[in-house]
Scaffold this motif. Structure first.
Motif, PDB file in Angstrom:
ATOM      1  N   THR A 102       0.843  -1.189   0.000  1.00 24.50           N
ATOM      2  CA  THR A 102       0.000   0.000   0.000  1.00 24.50           C
ATOM      3  C   THR A 102       0.884   1.247   0.000  1.00 24.50           C
ATOM      4  N   LEU A 103       0.252   2.386  -0.221  1.00 31.48           N
ATOM      5  CA  LEU A 103       1.003   3.642  -0.194  1.00 31.48           C
ATOM      6  C   LEU A 103       1.606   3.882   1.183  1.00 31.48           C
ATOM      7  N   ASP A 104       0.912   3.467   2.218  1.00 31.44           N
ATOM      8  CA  ASP A 104       1.463   3.621   3.576  1.00 31.44           C
ATOM      9  C   ASP A 104       2.749   2.819   3.735  1.00 31.44           C
ATOM     10  N   ASP A 105       2.801   1.649   3.109  1.00 32.14           N
ATOM     11  CA  ASP A 105       4.033   0.847   3.159  1.00 32.14           C
ATOM     12  C   ASP A 105       5.187   1.615   2.520  1.00 32.14           C
ATOM     13  N   ILE A 106       4.924   2.262   1.407  1.00 38.06           N
ATOM     14  CA  ILE A 106       5.959   3.040   0.726  1.00 38.06           C
ATOM     15  C   ILE A 106       6.363   4.243   1.568  1.00 38.06           C
ATOM     16  N   LEU A 107       5.385   4.938   2.117  1.00 41.91           N
ATOM     17  CA  LEU A 107       5.679   6.123   2.928  1.00 41.91           C
ATOM     18  C   LEU A 107       6.545   5.767   4.134  1.00 41.91           C
TER      19      LEU A 107
END
Length: 296
Positions: free
Chosen positions: A5-10
């Motif tokens: 998810t984008l949270d994982d990337i962030l």
């Protein structure tokens, strides 16, 4: 291929980074990294190689006089360069060789793009100032990468000497701040002191002389940290952005003046780092009285 998810990337972003990266690159780089992580098997080293190739394309565009295209390609090259570390941390696929490749790739991109617009503009206009500006850009970039490791050696030696003089019964303020980066030094030291009383350790601030001269600095540092921005406001990244992205967008007439201003700011901030390290090296206590001067 993946369910990231984008949270994982962030979560893979550096705790602190240049303001150009934080505000102008990461919003795009994180979303592109998410696509790469979920839909391709490209490795971090593969991204670094791609970044280098795009950098060569940027240099070629500069040499041909298509400055806007060169600026866009340089921005894209740096964006891809910001993705490799995120993918490496996300998937655990980084390699030691990748560190070398990333470092050398950055230098190759800067040198090729500098001489691309420098000699490209010279062949079209015969203006030697643009060649001198290109050489200056390369020299300043190399100086920055030489200066950084040398300053680190001095800081490490200073820390070791302080710890030896105080017989290990101390904790450096920077270590306290590393654990509490969003807290002002005085408050962080007080909080640490409540925990450290049992061990007899004291907090030592090698930047005490610097803080006395610039009392606003700690509040400035905290304000930036809360936005994930490091205090070295004009680093190599901002320098490159000014020279290879901003200046070309304003046309050939902007290349030399923007390079001069950006180079002066970069040099000023590098000298400020030297000044801080010099002040810290003078704080090493030789006597009991001198020891009291650096305690918090």
């Amino acid at each position: 291929m993946g369910g990231f998810t984008l949270d994982d990337i962030l979560a893979t972003r550096k705790p602190r980074d240049s303001w150009w990266t934080v505000f102008m690159v990461d919003p795009l780089a994180c979303r592109l990294a998410l696509l790469v992580a979920n839909h391709t098997s490209i490795t971090p080293n593969g991204l670094t190689r791609l970044s280098i190739l795009i950098g060569f394309a940027s240099a070629a565009a500069f040499a041909e006089g298509t400055l806007v295209a060169g600026a866009v390609l340089f921005y894209l090259s740096f964006t891809v360069d910001c993705m490799d570390g995120k993918i490496a941390r996300l998937k655990g696929t980084g390699t030691p060789f990748g560190l070398w490749l990333d470092y050398v790739g950055d230098r190759v991109r800067v040198v090729s793009c500098a001489f691309g617009w420098g000699f490209g503009e010279y062949t079209r206009t015969g203006d030697t100032d643009v060649v001198l500006a290109a050489v200056g850009v390369v020299v300043l970039d190399l100086f920055r990468y030489i200066n950084g490791p040398q300053l680190k050696r001095v800081k490490d030696a200073t820390r070791a000497l302080v710890e030896a003089r105080l017989e290990g019964q101390c904790v450096l303020a920077e270590s306290v701040l590393r654990a509490r980066p969003r807290t002002e030094l005085g408050q962080a030291a007080a909080e640490f002191g409540e925990v450290a009383d049992d061990t007899g350790a004291t907090v030592v601030d090698l930047q005490k002389a610097f803080h006395a001269r610039f009392p606003w600095y700690d509040r400035f540092r905290v304000a930036l940290v809360r936005r994930r921005v490091r205090t070295h406001v004009v680093s190599g990244i901002e320098f490159h952005a000014a020279v290879f992205v901003v200046a070309p967008l304003f046309g050939a007439a902007a290349l030399v003046p923007v390079s001069l201003v950006a180079g002066a700011l970069l040099l000023a901030f590098e000298m400020s780092l030297v000044y801080r390290v010099w002040l810290a090296s003078r704080q090493v206590p030789g006597t009991a009285d001198e020891r009291e001067k650096i305690l918090i």
